[in-house]
Design a protein around this motif. Structure first.
Motif, PDB file in Angstrom:
ATOM      1  N   ALA A  59     -25.868 -24.490  22.012  1.00 31.89           N
ATOM      2  CA  ALA A  59     -26.680 -25.533  21.378  1.00 31.89           C
ATOM      3  C   ALA A  59     -28.014 -25.691  22.101  1.00 31.89           C
ATOM      4  CB  ALA A  59     -25.920 -26.856  21.360  1.00 31.89           C
ATOM      5  N   THR A  60     -27.977 -25.615  23.413  1.00 30.40           N
ATOM      6  CA  THR A  60     -29.212 -25.723  24.206  1.00 30.40           C
ATOM      7  C   THR A  60     -30.132 -24.545  23.905  1.00 30.40           C
ATOM      8  OG1 THR A  60     -28.030 -26.912  25.953  1.00 30.40           O
ATOM      9  CG2 THR A  60     -30.144 -25.923  26.539  1.00 30.40           C
ATOM     10  N   ALA A  61     -29.562 -23.355  23.841  1.00 37.83           N
ATOM     11  CA  ALA A  61     -30.359 -22.164  23.531  1.00 37.83           C
ATOM     12  C   ALA A  61     -30.993 -22.287  22.148  1.00 37.83           C
ATOM     13  CB  ALA A  61     -29.493 -20.912  23.612  1.00 37.83           C
ATOM     14  N   ASP A  62     -30.218 -22.729  21.167  1.00 37.04           N
ATOM     15  CA  ASP A  62     -30.763 -22.906  19.816  1.00 37.04           C
ATOM     16  C   ASP A  62     -31.929 -23.882  19.827  1.00 37.04           C
ATOM     17  OD1 ASP A  62     -28.965 -21.149  18.705  1.00 37.04           O
ATOM     18  OD2 ASP A  62     -27.619 -22.699  17.943  1.00 37.04           O
ATOM     19  N   TRP A  63     -31.742 -24.989  20.533  1.00 37.85           N
ATOM     20  CA  TRP A  63     -32.796 -26.007  20.578  1.00 37.85           C
ATOM     21  C   TRP A  63     -34.047 -25.471  21.276  1.00 37.85           C
ATOM     22  CZ3 TRP A  63     -35.450 -28.969  24.206  1.00 37.85           C
ATOM     23  CH2 TRP A  63     -36.184 -30.036  23.669  1.00 37.85           C
TER      24      TRP A  63
END
Length: 194
Positions: A59-63
């Motif tokens: 999720a952090t990478a996507d954001w």
């Protein structure tokens, strides 16, 4: 609807707290309790939104890929060079975070999906106007471009040559254009029809 908005805000707060903790410590072993405290939520809430470390990292990478560094528009081969020039400005705006992405194991894992998407986009654009370039030449060019169009290139030129974003963008853009021009020159000449 209000509940969904609150859930999205909570999820976002957790991601932003995780990024802030990474920027402060560069330590990927951030305790979930520290993350919960920083986000202002309970430990249970963190686990509700992110049941595993992998889920939080994804999720952090996507954001990061969409909101912070993101893929610049690449609609043509020249857009590949311009895309890097936009990216270096973003790296300069968040240098600690860019450095973490470049140098840490957690950073490499977070940018792997982004790098794969970038490589796929690049591949689909570069050879449209020169489809006759031999596959080994295309592969070599794509490999060199991947090395150039990278947060690690930004970091090297920033730290070892004290360049700013504009100088880095110009330097890497120049190298990318050399690779593209030389590769296109290797395309077999098309025979003219009588």
């Amino acid at each position: 609807m209000l509940r969904d908005e609150y859930a999205a805000q909570t999820r976002q707060r957790i991601i932003e707290a995780f990024i802030a903790l990474l920027e402060e410590s560069e330590d990927s072993s951030i305790a979930t309790s520290a993350l919960a405290k920083r986000a202002g939520v309970s430990l249970r809430t963190v686990y509700r939104y992110f049941p595993s470390r992998d889920a939080l990292l994804a999720a952090t990478a996507d954001w990061l890929n969409t909101e912070v560094f993101g893929l610049a528009s690449q609609d043509d081969p020249e857009g590949v060079v311009k895309g890097f020039q936009v990216a270096v400005g973003k790296f300069d705006n968040r240098p600690d975070l860019a450095r973490i992405l470049a140098l840490t194991r957690i950073g490499r894992s977070m940018r792997s999906t982004f790098r794969n998407e970038l490589a796929s986009r690049r591949r689909s654009l570069l050879w449209n106007d020169t489809p006759d370039i031999p596959a080994p030449d295309r592969l070599r060019a794509e490999a060199v471009l991947a090395c150039l169009d990278n947060v690690q290139s930004w970091l090297t030129l920033r730290e070892e040559f004290d360049m700013d974003a504009k100088e880095i963008g110009t330097t890497i853009g120049w190298a990318m254009e050399l690779v593209l021009n030389e590769t296109r020159r290797s395309a077999p000449a098309k025979k003219k029809k009588p």
